[in-house]
Design an enzyme around this catalytic site. Structure first.
Site, PDB file in Angstrom:
ATOM      1  CE1 TYR A 286      31.301   0.428  -6.742  1.00  0.00           C
ATOM      2  CE2 TYR A 286      33.630  -0.104  -6.880  1.00  0.00           C
ATOM      3  CZ  TYR A 286      32.610   0.832  -6.896  1.00  0.00           C
ATOM      4  OH  TYR A 286      32.912   2.153  -7.055  1.00  0.00           O
TER       5      TYR A 286
ATOM      6  CG  HIS B 156      31.896  -0.220 -10.987  1.00  0.00           C
ATOM      7  ND1 HIS B 156      32.171  -0.218 -12.332  1.00  0.00           N
ATOM      8  CD2 HIS B 156      33.028  -0.613 -10.360  1.00  0.00           C
ATOM      9  CE1 HIS B 156      33.424  -0.613 -12.510  1.00  0.00           C
ATOM     10  NE2 HIS B 156      33.959  -0.860 -11.337  1.00  0.00           N
TER      11      HIS B 156
END
Length: 246
Positions: free
Chosen positions: A12, A27
């Site tokens: 991420y 996310h």
């Protein structure tokens, strides 16, 4: 030993460095706006670090290898895949908590060719396939084993929901998908967010299986894993030649 959460967080972070909005989308939402569960677009393998020394009481691996291999797959277009590949080149990062970890540097990135997908394919799970169930009265999810009567139904339901929430293609329903185990299963799992107040252990199952489904379902599994919580490293599987390869 529970390093998967840190890998997920690193992925991420890499995406966020290049495109904050895209990483935030992955996310917080994944694809799909009308389903009760929202799915992420990637999955990853276990770290291939040879045969480490195991410190079981401390839940640590002592790694002597200098080159470690990680496979990551993204359920995105080829153009986006090429863009993502470039993001990971020459990355440097720390993997671990504040007490134990390793500094890494990405030495190389290689794109693997997409396999030829047919309706019936054979897989070997490298990370656990999670099938969960939670009623309104349950405080925590129940993680099912293949011996539970609802395992097959919920596993297939998840694949259909995952497909519907990430595709605008032809309609697919549960009746088009079937699978059967071709080996016994082993319960396995790991801790998510270790060392925090949100710490939890997620449990899945490892086994070899045969899956019959439209080729697009197999392509989705290739890109985003077969399991719930694939962006945390669950449901990574490799294609095999079937029962003869067991």
């Amino acid at each position: 030993m529970d390093y998967q959460y840190y890998i997920s967080a690193w992925i991420y972070k890499v995406l966020k460095q290049a495109d904050k909005d895209f990483a935030q989308f992955l996310h917080e939402q994944g694809y799909g706006q009308n389903t009760t569960k929202l799915y992420k677009l990637f999955c990853f393998s276990r770290l291939d670090f040879g045969k480490p020394k195991l410190w079981k009481e401390k839940k640590l691996f002592e790694i002597s290898e200098h080159t470690i291999i990680l496979q990551i797959s993204f359920d995105v277009t080829e153009a986006a895949s090429n863009f993502i590949k470039g993001l990971f080149m020459k990355q440097e990062f720390y993997l671990g908590d504040k007490f134990n970890g390793i500094d890494f540097k990405v030495a190389g990135v290689e794109a693997l060719p997409e396999p030829k997908f047919s309706e019936t394919m054979y897989y070997r799970l490298q990370t656990p396939w999670v099938v969960s169930f939670k009623t309104e009265t349950d405080k925590h999810p129940q993680y099912l084993s293949p011996n539970d009567k609802d395992f097959d139904t919920l596993a297939i339901k998840h694949l259909v929901e995952k497909y519907k929430s990430t595709r605008k293609a032809e309609f697919i329903d549960s009746g088009q998908i079937s699978f059967k185990r071709i080996t016994d299963f082993k319960r396995a799992g790991f801790v998510i967010k270790p060392g925090t107040s949100q710490k939890s252990r997620i449990v899945g199952n490892l086994f070899d299986f045969e899956l019959t489904a439209p080729p697009e379902i197999h392509r989705m599994i290739w890109g985003a894993g077969v399991s719930e919580k694939s962006s945390t490293g669950f449901g990574w599987c490799e294609i095999t030649n079937g029962p003869d390869s067991v």
